[in-house]
Design an enzyme around this catalytic site. Structure first.
Site, short mmCIF file in Angstrom:
data_model
loop_
_atom_site.label_atom_id
_atom_site.label_comp_id
_atom_site.label_asym_id
_atom_site.label_seq_id
_atom_site.Cartn_x
_atom_site.Cartn_y
_atom_site.Cartn_z
N GLU A 157 0.80 -1.22 0.00
CA GLU A 157 0.00 0.00 0.00
C GLU A 157 0.84 1.28 0.00
O GLU A 157 0.70 2.13 0.88
CB GLU A 157 -0.97 -0.02 1.18
CG GLU A 157 -1.90 -1.22 1.14
CD GLU A 157 -2.77 -1.36 2.38
OE1 GLU A 157 -2.74 -0.47 3.25
OE2 GLU A 157 -3.47 -2.38 2.48
N ASN A 198 2.15 -4.63 -3.40
CA ASN A 198 0.75 -5.01 -3.20
C ASN A 198 -0.05 -3.77 -2.83
O ASN A 198 0.39 -2.96 -2.00
CB ASN A 198 0.70 -6.04 -2.05
CG ASN A 198 -0.63 -6.74 -1.92
OD1 ASN A 198 -1.17 -7.24 -2.90
ND2 ASN A 198 -1.15 -6.80 -0.71
N HIS A 234 -10.28 -6.21 -2.55
CA HIS A 234 -11.35 -6.12 -1.55
C HIS A 234 -12.49 -5.35 -2.22
O HIS A 234 -12.47 -4.13 -2.30
CB HIS A 234 -10.86 -5.38 -0.30
CG HIS A 234 -9.80 -6.12 0.45
ND1 HIS A 234 -10.06 -7.29 1.13
CD2 HIS A 234 -8.48 -5.86 0.64
CE1 HIS A 234 -8.94 -7.72 1.70
NE2 HIS A 234 -7.97 -6.88 1.41
N GLU A 262 -5.94 -10.65 -2.16
CA GLU A 262 -6.75 -10.56 -0.93
C GLU A 262 -8.25 -10.50 -1.27
O GLU A 262 -9.01 -9.76 -0.67
CB GLU A 262 -6.35 -9.33 -0.10
CG GLU A 262 -4.87 -9.30 0.24
CD GLU A 262 -4.46 -8.10 1.08
OE1 GLU A 262 -5.33 -7.51 1.78
OE2 GLU A 262 -3.26 -7.76 1.07
N ASP A 264 -11.99 -10.60 -1.55
CA ASP A 264 -13.28 -10.84 -0.90
C ASP A 264 -14.28 -9.86 -1.49
O ASP A 264 -13.91 -8.83 -2.06
CB ASP A 264 -13.23 -10.77 0.64
CG ASP A 264 -12.61 -9.49 1.18
OD1 ASP A 264 -12.72 -8.42 0.54
OD2 ASP A 264 -12.01 -9.53 2.27
#
Length: 448
Positions: A157, A198, A234, A262, A264
Site C-alpha cells: 500500500e 501489493n 477487496h 486478498e 473478498d
C-alpha cells in the site's frame, strides 16, 4: 491490507472435535479448487489464521487451496513486538502446515504503514537508523524462511487514491527509494523468492493503478528486483471493475507476474439469495479475468470462511464476503470460482437453504458439551428437527433450547416452543451435555 478478524466464533470454540456441516451433495464429489487451478496453470490461495488450522477449517484449507498467506503472523508487529525479541510461533506453524499439505506460502507483508510495533512507530529515528532497522527486519524475516516462501508482498500500500505516495514512516523518513531498497534487500536475503508490491483499489485502470504501473516500469528500467504486482481486490458486491482484465494485462506486458492477493466481495447483511447469486457472478468474473492472462499466476481469497473474515468488524452492516459461510458450507461464490477454473458441479447448490452445524465446545475425561446451530439463507423455517447417529456410544444427559431424545445411538432434537422460527438470514442454537468413553467422533447431522 487487511487483518483477519479474531473475534470469537463457534469454530474457534471447537476443541475436542471438528465442526461438521451438512453441505450440498455436489461438494464432496467436486474437484478441489487447487486441482482445478493447477489444470489452468494457476495457484489458488487463502489467507489463514494459524491457530485455526485444525478440524474442518484445517481440512478445507489443506484440501482446497494450493497456497497459504498468513493473515497476521508475518507482520512486523507480530514477529518483533519488542525490539530484538522475536515471535515466530504462528508463522512457523503456517509454514509447517503448508509444507505438510504440499502448498506454497505467500509471505505478507514486510514493509507497511500499519501493524508495526510501538517501539518502531513511537521511536525517533534518523534516516540512517530507520533504513538500518528496515534492512535488518527484511533480512531477518526473509532469511529465516529462505527457500520456504514462494512470494513476498514486500511493500504494501505505497500509494494514495490519487496516485501520490502515501505519507508513512517509510516515505517520510527514507523517500520513495525505500521501495527499491526493500526489494533489493529482500532479493539478497532469498534470491529465489518472487517479490511483489501489493495495493488495494488498483484492480481497474485508474490514477492509483497507473501510479503503480509507472513505479513498476521505473523499477524495471533501473534493474531493481521486482517480480510481480498484487491486486488486493477487496471488492463490493456488483462492483468488479470493467477494466480488471485489461489492467492485469498491462502489468503483465511490463514483464511481471500479477496476483489477486486478498479477494473478498462484501454485501449488505443479512445476505439473501439475490446477493449470493451476484456474489457468485462477481467471484467468477474476477477469477476468469486472471485465468485469461497467462502471467496472472495466483488468486488468493482473504479468508475462505465468513467466520474468519475481517469485513464484518470493519464495515458495520456488511459481511458474507468469502466463498464459505461461517459454518464451512460452500456458498454459490465457491462454485463461481470453480466454474471460472473450468470446474462443473453435478448438483448445483440451492439458491436458498437452511443447514445445521454440530460442534463440540468443550470436552473432559468422561463428558463433553455440544452445540448445534441451525442457519437459514434464502429460506426460512417455522419449526425444525435435527437428527444424528453417534458412532462411539456417546449418550446425551441434558439439553437446553431443544427437546432431545435418544434411542440407542440415534438422537433427535426438536425446537423448543419459543425458537422454532428461523427467518431468512438468521440462526438459532441449542446445546447439550453428553458422556463419552474412548473416542468422540463427530456425527453427520440431518435437518428436517
Amino acid at each position: 491490507m487487511r487483518s483477519l478478524r479474531t473475534g470469537s466464533s463457534l469454530a474457534a470454540l471447537v476443541t475436542g472435535a471438528a465442526l461438521l456441516l451438512t453441505a450440498p451433495a455436489a461438494h464432496a464429489a467436486d474437484t478441489p479448487l487447487r486441482d482445478l487451478a493447477a489444470a489452468k496453470g494457476k495457484v489458488i490461495g487463502t489467507a489463514v489464521t494459524g491457530s485455526k488450522l485444525t478440524g474442518t477449517y484445517g481440512d478445507l484449507a489443506g484440501s482446497q487451496f494450493s497456497s497459504l498467506t498468513p493473515g497476521n503472523a508475518m507482520k512486523w508487529g507480530t514477529v518483533e513486538p519488542s525490539q530484538g525479541t522475536f515471535n515466530w510461533t504462528e508463522a512457523d506453524q503456517i509454514v509447517a502446515f503448508a509444507q505438510a499439505h504440499n502448498q506454497q506460502v505467500r509471505g505478507h507483508t514486510l514493509v507497511w504503514h500499519n501493524q508495526n510495533p510501538g517501539w518502531l512507530t513511537n521511536g525517533t529515528w534518523t534516516s540512517a537508523q530507520l533504513g538500518s532497522l528496515l534492512q535488518n527486519h527484511i533480512s531477518t524475516e526473509v532469511g529465516r524462511y529462505k527457500g520456504k516462501i514462494a512470494a513476498w508482498d514486500v511493500v504494501n500500500e505505497p500509494f494514495n487514491e490519487d496516485g501520490t505516495y502515501r505519507s508513512t514512516i517509510w516515505y517520510n523518513g527514507l523517500g520513495s527509494d525505500y521501495i527499491a531498497n526493500a526489494l533489493t534487500w529482500a532479493h539478497a536475503a532469498d534470491p529465489a523468492a518472487k517479490l511483489y508490491i501489493n495495493d488495494y483499489n488498483v484492480e481497474g485502470v485508474n490514477a492509483k493503478s497507473t501510479a503503480l504501473y509507472n513505479l513498476v516500469k521505473d523499477l524495471k528500467s533501473r534493474g531493481v528486483p521486482i517480480d510481480g504486482l498484487g491486486l488486493q481486490a477487496h471488492l463490493v458486491l456488483g462492483q468488479v471493475p470493467a477494466t480488471l482484465q485489461q489492467n492485469i494485462q498491462r502489468f503483465a506486458d511490463l514483464g511481471v507476474d500479477v496476483a489477486i492477493t486478498e479477494l473478498d466481495i462484501r454485501m449488505a447483511l443479512p445476505a439473501d439469495s439475490a446477493e449470493l447469486a451476484q456474489q457468485k457472478a462477481d467471484f467468477k468474473s474476477v477469477v476468469a479475468a486472471c485465468a485469461a492472462v497467462s502471467r496472472c499466476v495466483n488468486v488468493t481469497v482473504w479468508g475462505f470462511t465468513d467466520s474468519d473474515s475481517w469485513v464484518d468488524s470493519t464495515f458495520p452492516g456488511y459481511g458474507a464476503a468469502t466463498p464459505y459461510d461461517a459454518n464451512y458450507a460452500p456458498k454459490p461464490a465457491y462454485y463461481g470460482i470453480a466454474e471460472a477454473l473450468g470446474g462443473t458441479t453435478t448438483t448445483p447448490p440451492p439458491t436458498g437453504a437452511c443447514t445445521a452445524a454440530y460442534g463440540v465446545t468443550s470436552q473432559w475425561n468422561t463428558g463433553f458439551t455440544g452445540q448445534v446451530t441451525i442457519s437459514c439463507s434464502g429460506a426460512a423455517l417455522s419449526s425444525w428437527k435435527v437428527s444424528w447417529t453417534y458412532g462411539a456410544g456417546q449418550q446425551i444427559t441434558q439439553a437446553w433450547n431443544a427437546t432431545c431424545t435418544q434411542s440407542g445411538a440415534a438422537v433427535s432434537c426438536a425446537n423448543a416452543p419459543y425458537n422454532g422460527t428461523v427467518p431468512d438470514g438468521s440462526s438459532v442454537t441449542f446445546g447439550f451435555n453428553a458422556s463419552w468413553s474412548g473416542s468422540n467422533p463427530v456425527p453427520a447431522v440431518t435437518l428436517s
